[in-house]
Design a protein around this motif. Structure first.
Motif, PDB file in Angstrom:
ATOM      1  N   ASN A   1      32.323 -18.550 -74.032  1.00 53.38           N
ATOM      2  CA  ASN A   1      33.412 -18.766 -73.077  1.00 53.38           C
ATOM      3  C   ASN A   1      34.303 -17.531 -72.919  1.00 53.38           C
ATOM      4  N   LEU A   2      33.675 -16.384 -72.746  1.00 49.44           N
ATOM      5  CA  LEU A   2      34.417 -15.144 -72.512  1.00 49.44           C
ATOM      6  C   LEU A   2      34.915 -15.127 -71.070  1.00 49.44           C
ATOM      7  N   THR A   3      36.121 -14.629 -70.852  1.00 47.95           N
ATOM      8  CA  THR A   3      36.736 -14.616 -69.528  1.00 47.95           C
ATOM      9  C   THR A   3      36.992 -13.179 -69.086  1.00 47.95           C
ATOM     10  N   PHE A   4      36.730 -12.916 -67.794  1.00 50.60           N
ATOM     11  CA  PHE A   4      36.902 -11.584 -67.220  1.00 50.60           C
ATOM     12  C   PHE A   4      37.594 -11.687 -65.868  1.00 50.60           C
ATOM     13  N   ALA A   5      38.343 -10.670 -65.508  1.00 47.64           N
ATOM     14  CA  ALA A   5      39.023 -10.640 -64.214  1.00 47.64           C
ATOM     15  C   ALA A   5      38.063 -10.237 -63.095  1.00 47.64           C
ATOM     16  N   SER A   6      37.045  -9.465 -63.429  1.00 51.69           N
ATOM     17  CA  SER A   6      36.123  -8.926 -62.432  1.00 51.69           C
ATOM     18  C   SER A   6      34.738  -9.560 -62.575  1.00 51.69           C
ATOM     19  N   LYS A   7      34.118  -9.872 -61.441  1.00 58.76           N
ATOM     20  CA  LYS A   7      32.766 -10.426 -61.438  1.00 58.76           C
ATOM     21  C   LYS A   7      31.772  -9.413 -62.001  1.00 58.76           C
ATOM     22  N   ASP A   8      31.905  -8.161 -61.611  1.00 60.02           N
ATOM     23  CA  ASP A   8      30.994  -7.120 -62.084  1.00 60.02           C
ATOM     24  C   ASP A   8      31.069  -6.956 -63.598  1.00 60.02           C
ATOM     25  N   GLU A   9      32.282  -6.970 -64.128  1.00 58.18           N
ATOM     26  CA  GLU A   9      32.474  -6.832 -65.575  1.00 58.18           C
ATOM     27  C   GLU A   9      31.839  -8.018 -66.311  1.00 58.18           C
ATOM     28  N   ALA A  10      32.021  -9.222 -65.785  1.00 60.44           N
ATOM     29  CA  ALA A  10      31.439 -10.418 -66.398  1.00 60.44           C
ATOM     30  C   ALA A  10      29.914 -10.364 -66.349  1.00 60.44           C
ATOM     31  N   LEU A  11      29.357  -9.951 -65.215  1.00 61.70           N
ATOM     32  CA  LEU A  11      27.907  -9.879 -65.075  1.00 61.70           C
ATOM     33  C   LEU A  11      27.312  -8.843 -66.027  1.00 61.70           C
ATOM     34  N   LEU A  12      27.928  -7.677 -66.133  1.00 59.43           N
ATOM     35  CA  LEU A  12      27.426  -6.647 -67.046  1.00 59.43           C
ATOM     36  C   LEU A  12      27.447  -7.128 -68.492  1.00 59.43           C
ATOM     37  N   LYS A  13      28.515  -7.805 -68.889  1.00 63.76           N
ATOM     38  CA  LYS A  13      28.614  -8.336 -70.248  1.00 63.76           C
ATOM     39  C   LYS A  13      27.576  -9.439 -70.468  1.00 63.76           C
ATOM     40  N   ALA A  14      27.367 -10.306 -69.479  1.00 61.63           N
ATOM     41  CA  ALA A  14      26.368 -11.372 -69.593  1.00 61.63           C
ATOM     42  C   ALA A  14      24.969 -10.781 -69.757  1.00 61.63           C
ATOM     43  N   ILE A  15      24.671  -9.732 -69.012  1.00 61.50           N
ATOM     44  CA  ILE A  15      23.373  -9.057 -69.128  1.00 61.50           C
ATOM     45  C   ILE A  15      23.222  -8.452 -70.521  1.00 61.50           C
ATOM     46  N   ASP A  16      24.272  -7.802 -71.023  1.00 59.12           N
ATOM     47  CA  ASP A  16      24.230  -7.233 -72.372  1.00 59.12           C
ATOM     48  C   ASP A  16      23.987  -8.323 -73.416  1.00 59.12           C
ATOM     49  N   MET A  17      24.690  -9.448 -73.265  1.00 58.30           N
ATOM     50  CA  MET A  17      24.531 -10.550 -74.208  1.00 58.30           C
ATOM     51  C   MET A  17      23.112 -11.114 -74.150  1.00 58.30           C
ATOM     52  N   ARG A  18      22.602 -11.350 -72.947  1.00 56.15           N
ATOM     53  CA  ARG A  18      21.249 -11.884 -72.794  1.00 56.15           C
ATOM     54  C   ARG A  18      20.219 -10.950 -73.412  1.00 56.15           C
ATOM     55  N   ASN A  19      20.353  -9.657 -73.137  1.00 56.66           N
ATOM     56  CA  ASN A  19      19.415  -8.681 -73.691  1.00 56.66           C
ATOM     57  C   ASN A  19      19.474  -8.661 -75.216  1.00 56.66           C
ATOM     58  N   TYR A  20      20.681  -8.709 -75.758  1.00 53.15           N
ATOM     59  CA  TYR A  20      20.854  -8.732 -77.215  1.00 53.15           C
ATOM     60  C   TYR A  20      20.203  -9.983 -77.798  1.00 53.15           C
ATOM     61  N   MET A  21      20.459 -11.135 -77.174  1.00 53.88           N
ATOM     62  CA  MET A  21      19.917 -12.398 -77.663  1.00 53.88           C
ATOM     63  C   MET A  21      18.384 -12.404 -77.589  1.00 53.88           C
ATOM     64  N   ASN A  22      17.833 -11.822 -76.554  1.00 55.64           N
ATOM     65  CA  ASN A  22      16.377 -11.797 -76.399  1.00 55.64           C
ATOM     66  C   ASN A  22      15.686 -10.802 -77.326  1.00 55.64           C
ATOM     67  N   THR A  23      16.408  -9.780 -77.792  1.00 60.05           N
ATOM     68  CA  THR A  23      15.772  -8.780 -78.655  1.00 60.05           C
ATOM     69  C   THR A  23      16.132  -8.948 -80.130  1.00 60.05           C
ATOM     70  N   LYS A  24      17.326  -9.424 -80.450  1.00 56.84           N
ATOM     71  CA  LYS A  24      17.789  -9.484 -81.845  1.00 56.84           C
ATOM     72  C   LYS A  24      17.646 -10.861 -82.485  1.00 56.84           C
ATOM     73  N   PHE A  25      17.538 -11.904 -81.678  1.00 59.04           N
ATOM     74  CA  PHE A  25      17.386 -13.243 -82.229  1.00 59.04           C
ATOM     75  C   PHE A  25      15.946 -13.429 -82.700  1.00 59.04           C
ATOM     76  N   CYS A  26      15.643 -14.594 -83.251  1.00 62.74           N
ATOM     77  CA  CYS A  26      14.334 -14.856 -83.878  1.00 62.74           C
ATOM     78  C   CYS A  26      13.173 -14.946 -82.889  1.00 62.74           C
ATOM     79  N   LYS A  27      13.441 -14.884 -81.632  1.00 66.34           N
ATOM     80  CA  LYS A  27      12.440 -14.914 -80.551  1.00 66.34           C
ATOM     81  C   LYS A  27      11.770 -16.280 -80.395  1.00 66.34           C
TER      82      LYS A  27
END
Length: 80
Positions: free
Chosen positions: A21-47
């Motif tokens: 539930n992270l909150t951002f003022a900008s759509k672009d900032e939120a999307l970039l963070k969501a992409i970073d989180m998704r990539n991290y979850m897909n590479t660092k989690f147990c798969k």
């Protein structure tokens, strides 16, 4: 305001001390963070799971990717 919501939190989510539930003022900032989180979850989690992002109103929802089951087959060998 734009929010990142992790809908499907597996045990790896807690083990990696990630925030939801992270909150951002900008759509672009939120999307970039969501992409970073998704990539991290897909590479660092147990798969065991694969994660995807879906945009819903002002939210970016991170959830498990689930293959849609084939409900019927025509019998021509194209349904695998």
């Amino acid at each position: 305001m734009y929010k990142i919501v992790v809908q499907d939190k597996c045990s790896c989510f807690s083990k990696h001390n990630m925030e939801n539930n992270l909150t951002f003022a900008s759509k672009d900032e939120a999307l970039l963070k969501a992409i970073d989180m998704r990539n991290y979850m897909n590479t660092k989690f147990c798969k065991e799971h694969s994660f995807e992002i879906q945009e819903m109103f002002n939210n970016f929802v991170i959830k498990f990717f689930k293959d849609e089951p084939i409900s019927s087959c025509c019998g021509n060998g194209c349904c695998m």
